[in-house]
Motif scaffolding. Sequence first.
Motif, PDB file in Angstrom:
ATOM      1  N   ASP A  42      69.636  41.080  17.761  1.00  0.00           N
ATOM      2  CA  ASP A  42      68.893  41.886  16.795  1.00  0.00           C
ATOM      3  C   ASP A  42      69.746  42.955  16.119  1.00  0.00           C
TER       4      ASP A  42
ATOM      5  N   CYS B 240      67.944  46.430   8.242  1.00  0.00           N
ATOM      6  CA  CYS B 240      66.612  46.994   8.000  1.00  0.00           C
ATOM      7  C   CYS B 240      66.662  48.513   7.877  1.00  0.00           C
TER       8      CYS B 240
ATOM      9  N   GLU C 156      61.110  42.422   3.330  1.00  0.00           N
ATOM     10  CA  GLU C 156      60.047  41.668   4.004  1.00  0.00           C
ATOM     11  C   GLU C 156      60.453  41.181   5.400  1.00  0.00           C
TER      12      GLU C 156
ATOM     13  N   CYS D 116      61.873  42.904   7.611  1.00  0.00           N
ATOM     14  CA  CYS D 116      61.903  44.052   8.519  1.00  0.00           C
ATOM     15  C   CYS D 116      60.524  44.294   9.113  1.00  0.00           C
ATOM     16  N   GLU D 117      60.274  43.675  10.247  1.00  0.00           N
ATOM     17  CA  GLU D 117      58.980  43.873  10.900  1.00  0.00           C
ATOM     18  C   GLU D 117      58.953  45.244  11.569  1.00  0.00           C
ATOM     19  N   PRO D 118      57.790  45.879  11.594  1.00  0.00           N
ATOM     20  CA  PRO D 118      57.687  47.255  12.100  1.00  0.00           C
ATOM     21  C   PRO D 118      58.151  47.445  13.544  1.00  0.00           C
TER      22      PRO D 118
ATOM     23  N   LEU E  49      60.499  45.870  15.221  1.00  0.00           N
ATOM     24  CA  LEU E  49      61.851  45.413  15.522  1.00  0.00           C
ATOM     25  C   LEU E  49      62.761  46.535  16.024  1.00  0.00           C
TER      26      LEU E  49
END
Length: 142
Positions: A104, A111, A118, A120-122, A124
């Motif tokens: 990661d 991110c 898009e 970049c998930e919250p 992560l």
Amino acid sequence: MQLHRLTTRFSPSSLLRTLVAVPLVLAASLAVAQQEPPSAFPLDAAGYLNEELPRMEAAIAARDRSFFHGAMARTVQFTERWGFKVKANPDLAAYPMCTSAVMDYVVVGMCKLTPGDEACEPGLAPRFDANVQRCRELAAQK
């Protein structure tokens, strides 16, 4: 017929999509067997992250996207050295916090550089930070 000069440019979105695909590429590739026992992996992974994270933060502060191309190459090199994916090296399955943190690392950095992308998930970044911490704790026990 006129030839046009081709330039390679990566938008943040295309680079992030590429970075997200790296684990899939690694899973599909043949990994090189590691030379050290699997129990040495947490220490090596923590050392790798300890070296890379300050460099990543400096690149983010400088808004240096080019850093992440080299970071991705170094990450792939590190994972290949360890025969990284669970299928290739099931002994590393005991260290998911370290394998996840290494995988990661580049995506989290990108991110931080382009947070609205898009890919970049919250969750992560907090998950990454927790995995880095747990990997460091495990490495300290070895």
